[in-house]
Design a protein around this motif. Sequence first.
Motif, PDB file in Angstrom:
ATOM      1  N   LEU A  95     -10.017   4.184  12.642  1.00  0.00           N
ATOM      2  CA  LEU A  95     -11.023   3.314  13.250  1.00  0.00           C
ATOM      3  C   LEU A  95     -11.882   2.777  12.108  1.00  0.00           C
ATOM      4  N   ILE A  96     -11.899   1.451  11.965  1.00  0.00           N
ATOM      5  CA  ILE A  96     -12.535   0.814  10.807  1.00  0.00           C
ATOM      6  C   ILE A  96     -13.800   0.094  11.232  1.00  0.00           C
ATOM      7  N   TYR A  97     -14.896   0.391  10.552  1.00  0.00           N
ATOM      8  CA  TYR A  97     -16.197  -0.185  10.904  1.00  0.00           C
ATOM      9  C   TYR A  97     -16.511  -1.425  10.073  1.00  0.00           C
ATOM     10  N   ALA A  98     -17.458  -2.221  10.600  1.00  0.00           N
ATOM     11  CA  ALA A  98     -17.873  -3.441   9.915  1.00  0.00           C
ATOM     12  C   ALA A  98     -18.422  -3.142   8.522  1.00  0.00           C
ATOM     13  N   GLU A  99     -18.949  -1.945   8.326  1.00  0.00           N
ATOM     14  CA  GLU A  99     -19.533  -1.587   7.037  1.00  0.00           C
ATOM     15  C   GLU A  99     -18.460  -1.354   5.978  1.00  0.00           C
ATOM     16  N   GLY A 100     -17.196  -1.337   6.384  1.00  0.00           N
ATOM     17  CA  GLY A 100     -16.124  -1.164   5.421  1.00  0.00           C
ATOM     18  C   GLY A 100     -15.719   0.287   5.242  1.00  0.00           C
ATOM     19  N   ASN A 101     -16.228   1.166   6.066  1.00  0.00           N
ATOM     20  CA  ASN A 101     -15.751   2.559   6.016  1.00  0.00           C
ATOM     21  C   ASN A 101     -14.934   2.840   7.268  1.00  0.00           C
ATOM     22  N   PHE A 102     -14.326   4.010   7.346  1.00  0.00           N
ATOM     23  CA  PHE A 102     -13.448   4.264   8.492  1.00  0.00           C
ATOM     24  C   PHE A 102     -13.284   5.758   8.716  1.00  0.00           C
ATOM     25  N   ALA A 121       0.840  -1.198   0.000  1.00  0.00           N
ATOM     26  CA  ALA A 121       0.000   0.000   0.000  1.00  0.00           C
ATOM     27  C   ALA A 121       0.880   1.255   0.000  1.00  0.00           C
ATOM     28  N   PRO A 122       0.583   2.206  -0.866  1.00  0.00           N
ATOM     29  CA  PRO A 122       1.441   3.388  -0.970  1.00  0.00           C
ATOM     30  C   PRO A 122       1.257   4.381   0.179  1.00  0.00           C
ATOM     31  N   SER A 123       0.176   4.253   0.937  1.00  0.00           N
ATOM     32  CA  SER A 123      -0.060   5.207   2.032  1.00  0.00           C
ATOM     33  C   SER A 123      -0.889   4.524   3.115  1.00  0.00           C
ATOM     34  N   MET A 124      -0.923   5.123   4.297  1.00  0.00           N
ATOM     35  CA  MET A 124      -1.748   4.587   5.375  1.00  0.00           C
ATOM     36  C   MET A 124      -3.225   4.605   4.976  1.00  0.00           C
ATOM     37  N   TYR A 125      -3.616   5.629   4.219  1.00  0.00           N
ATOM     38  CA  TYR A 125      -5.012   5.682   3.784  1.00  0.00           C
ATOM     39  C   TYR A 125      -5.351   4.460   2.928  1.00  0.00           C
ATOM     40  N   GLN A 126      -4.443   4.114   2.009  1.00  0.00           N
ATOM     41  CA  GLN A 126      -4.694   2.938   1.159  1.00  0.00           C
ATOM     42  C   GLN A 126      -4.662   1.650   1.998  1.00  0.00           C
ATOM     43  N   ALA A 127      -3.797   1.621   3.006  1.00  0.00           N
ATOM     44  CA  ALA A 127      -3.754   0.437   3.881  1.00  0.00           C
ATOM     45  C   ALA A 127      -5.090   0.287   4.608  1.00  0.00           C
ATOM     46  N   ALA A 128      -5.628   1.412   5.087  1.00  0.00           N
ATOM     47  CA  ALA A 128      -6.923   1.355   5.779  1.00  0.00           C
ATOM     48  C   ALA A 128      -8.012   0.879   4.821  1.00  0.00           C
ATOM     49  N   ARG A 129      -7.928   1.319   3.560  1.00  0.00           N
ATOM     50  CA  ARG A 129      -8.932   0.868   2.582  1.00  0.00           C
ATOM     51  C   ARG A 129      -8.852  -0.644   2.381  1.00  0.00           C
ATOM     52  N   PHE A 155     -21.941 -11.148  12.903  1.00  0.00           N
ATOM     53  CA  PHE A 155     -20.551 -11.395  12.523  1.00  0.00           C
ATOM     54  C   PHE A 155     -19.698 -10.132  12.563  1.00  0.00           C
ATOM     55  N   GLY A 156     -20.242  -9.068  13.083  1.00  0.00           N
ATOM     56  CA  GLY A 156     -19.580  -7.764  13.031  1.00  0.00           C
ATOM     57  C   GLY A 156     -18.254  -7.699  13.758  1.00  0.00           C
ATOM     58  N   ALA A 157     -17.480  -6.700  13.398  1.00  0.00           N
ATOM     59  CA  ALA A 157     -16.207  -6.459  14.053  1.00  0.00           C
ATOM     60  C   ALA A 157     -15.808  -5.015  13.813  1.00  0.00           C
ATOM     61  N   THR A 158     -14.963  -4.511  14.680  1.00  0.00           N
ATOM     62  CA  THR A 158     -14.428  -3.160  14.546  1.00  0.00           C
ATOM     63  C   THR A 158     -12.919  -3.264  14.704  1.00  0.00           C
ATOM     64  N   MET A 159     -12.181  -2.398  14.017  1.00  0.00           N
ATOM     65  CA  MET A 159     -10.728  -2.509  14.077  1.00  0.00           C
ATOM     66  C   MET A 159     -10.079  -1.142  14.203  1.00  0.00           C
ATOM     67  N   ILE A 160      -8.925  -1.144  14.831  1.00  0.00           N
ATOM     68  CA  ILE A 160      -8.089   0.053  14.866  1.00  0.00           C
ATOM     69  C   ILE A 160      -6.821  -0.263  14.089  1.00  0.00           C
ATOM     70  N   LEU A 161      -6.525   0.572  13.088  1.00  0.00           N
ATOM     71  CA  LEU A 161      -5.304   0.391  12.305  1.00  0.00           C
ATOM     72  C   LEU A 161      -4.456   1.642  12.456  1.00  0.00           C
ATOM     73  N   GLY A 162      -3.202   1.444  12.799  1.00  0.00           N
ATOM     74  CA  GLY A 162      -2.305   2.590  12.897  1.00  0.00           C
ATOM     75  C   GLY A 162      -0.945   2.235  12.366  1.00  0.00           C
ATOM     76  N   GLY A 163      -0.149   3.254  12.094  1.00  0.00           N
ATOM     77  CA  GLY A 163       1.191   2.986  11.613  1.00  0.00           C
ATOM     78  C   GLY A 163       1.727   4.157  10.821  1.00  0.00           C
ATOM     79  N   GLN A 164       2.827   3.906  10.155  1.00  0.00           N
ATOM     80  CA  GLN A 164       3.446   4.955   9.352  1.00  0.00           C
ATOM     81  C   GLN A 164       4.085   4.321   8.125  1.00  0.00           C
ATOM     82  N   ILE A 165       3.934   4.972   6.995  1.00  0.00           N
ATOM     83  CA  ILE A 165       4.548   4.523   5.749  1.00  0.00           C
ATOM     84  C   ILE A 165       5.416   5.674   5.244  1.00  0.00           C
ATOM     85  N   ALA A 166       6.619   5.345   4.800  1.00  0.00           N
ATOM     86  CA  ALA A 166       7.595   6.366   4.395  1.00  0.00           C
ATOM     87  C   ALA A 166       6.933   7.412   3.506  1.00  0.00           C
ATOM     88  N   GLY A 167       7.185   8.689   3.794  1.00  0.00           N
ATOM     89  CA  GLY A 167       6.593   9.772   3.011  1.00  0.00           C
ATOM     90  C   GLY A 167       5.379  10.379   3.671  1.00  0.00           C
TER      91      GLY A 167
END
Lengths: 243, 243
Positions: A131-138, A80-88, A112-124
């Motif tokens: 915060l990622i929702y079961a509906e696939g948005n964040f 993934a080129p960015s954290m935004y793309q990783a979250a997608r 079957f629902g779930a919620t997730m937290i994704l964090g990190g850093q990608i160069a640049g």
Amino acid sequence: MTYCVGMVLDRGLVFMSDTRTNAGVDNVSTFRKMFTWEKPGERVLVLMTAGNLATTQAVVSELDERSKAVDERAPSLLEAPSMYQAARIVAGMLRDVIARHNQAGPAAESPFGATMILGGQIAGGPPRLFLIYAEGNFIEAGEDTPFFQIGETKYGRPILVRAYDPDMDFEAAVKLLLVSFDSTVKANLSVGAPFDLQIVQRDQLALGPSQRIPADDPYYDAISRRWGEALKSALEYLPDFSL
Amino acid sequence: MTYCVGMVLDRGLVFMSDTRTNAGVDNVSTFRKMFTWEKPGERVLVLMTAGNLATTQAVVSELDERSKAVDERAPSLLEAPSMYQAARIVAGMLRDVIARHNQAGPAAESPFGATMILGGQIAGGPPRLFLIYAEGNFIEAGEDTPFFQIGETKYGRPILVRAYDPDMDFEAAVKLLLVSFDSTVKANLSVGAPFDLQIVQRDQLALGPSQRIPADDPYYDAISRRWGEALKSALEYLPDFSL
């Protein structure tokens, strides 16, 4: 239930998750809910999960398989080129897994629902937290909402709201998180130690210190015992009500 | 939502309730959720309500009518021989009102349920505190669980669990309750000031001091502002985590 917190500090990111899973109060297990990926010097990613364990494990397994299979065409967290793309990628995977389980056969009693937290850093880019929702948005953490909680969020929230400071060092942040976790553990049987801790230092682009904190950890034990006294002192510090 | 707490102390009982009601976030009102009955020298009763407002108002109106109508045969709070019998009257009334609303016509989107806290003292018995469920049954506070919360109970619970002491005086108890209410108000828009406070001193068999605490009350304001600092000091008092 579950309790996970991801926090944005000036110095980087801090993640803490509990490990208790339960299907009813008579079916309790310990599972890791924190997962990491890194390419040192280029990217570091931390994912924490709450909700249906079959769903979250399936998402993590698929993310892992894609990260390992070199000739896999599907988007990978390691590409993934960015954290935004990783979250997608994570969000899309979560939505797909839930949809697959929903159509797979007899409906389960629990969703079957779930919620997730994704964090990190990608160069640049800077460290980012989603915060990622079961509906696939964040949604993304910002200055006004610099941390996310998932699972049993209420008991441990007041102390975070009051004591969080973006300027705090990692040691103070871990102390704050342990107090928040302790308040939650004391109130909800379905949240329990050991806790997983992961730190991501800004611009290190690699996993920072991590630790598994067991229920009988001497430091956690001290925090847990002394927080009661500390709260009582704090109350005494406030002026008395006059009837 | 709602937030009410009833607490048993060595010195008697303390009750605090918020006053915000809402049907959606765009339909917000202020209603009293605390109701009292007394026959000085013989009995004193305090009731706090959470849940469907039509249900709780109907219950309180019927309790009131029975207390006033002298020739009414039905059991009245002012005639109940013990706190246990008073709790049975309220619980039965609550169950009946819910059943009546449920069969009355088109089903509402929101359920008609409600939960109540009843406390007080009747000559010949000690001060007692009950938590009454929509099903018409109830539990009583004891040494191990000396307070009850209804409504949005989670945010304000950790401080109660940690700082409650049966030996505390009423001034300290009110301070503790205001901190608990403040944590809840800060986290849930559907809980709001003014707060109603009622004290029942052991063996006085009459209503003790009561007060309505508005949002701009200088004492509440001071508590609210200074609790953040107090918590930060409390955190600093704990040993630091070493990475």
